[in-house]
Scaffold this motif. Sequence first.
Motif: not given
Length: 280
Positions: A132-145, A173-177
């Motif tokens: 389980f990773v506790a991370a903000d999915l709207t910050k892909p750089d942090e999640v993927l790291a 929408y643009d941020e979601t994309l």
Amino acid sequence: MTDQPKYDGGLVAYGIDTASPSVARVYDYFLGGKDNYEADRELYRQIMKVAPEAPEWARANRRWLKEVITWLAEERGVRRFIDAGSGLPTAENTHQIAQGVNVESLVVYVDNDPSVVAHGRALLLDNDRTQFVAADLTKPDEVLAEQPIADLLSAGEPVALVMALMLHHIADYDETLAVARQYVEALPPGSFLAITHACNPGDGGAVDELVTELQEKVKHAFPTLAFRSVEQISSLFGEMEILEPGVVRLVDWHVPGGRLDEEPEPDVRDAIYGGVAEKR
């Protein structure tokens, strides 16, 4: 010694706000769960006044999740799964479904809701193939790291990324994309992306009216909730190949090459759509 915060006579984990509703806990209540508080139940009652079919939306999403994970594990041989925005543990979680097909399956959950983090980590104490990773999915750089995510992706084997009822909580929408695109780019070839998303056809019809009213009623609690068109939802898969039957109502979805056991009745209230795509 500092006392822990109390609620309804019981103890709750540090960091959990019981006075404000949580997306994960309201969803849990829709599914008949017990990990919720009065603030969540009050919002549930407000939603039910506008959209009494909302609990069925939640149940349909769970049925879809089980069908997709089972198909990916059994028919496509996927052994690596990321459940992004997983929500509170309920019956038939992603790791239980995948490891029920192949005990060697690796699963990583990602969420940043304190309630989900507390319950998720407790659930997985004895499962060394699920993290389980506790991370903000709207910050892909942090999640993927995050190490569990990086390890899962670095092997180069196909990964199934599940983003169920998650992307519609990003208002722009643009941020979601951009968020979706960064995750897609990180997936190895042969991987899959599975999305469910709140849908508004934007045609002035019954569903349009329903979800517009619903958004207005719950915007105080979920100000970023965005119902999108089928075309917008489809665009979140980027250049990946969307598999049959496409982006459709969850009750209309079936595994590629299969079919529905019976044709669902048209229902203008259906507002949750989903699809699965493959990265060639």
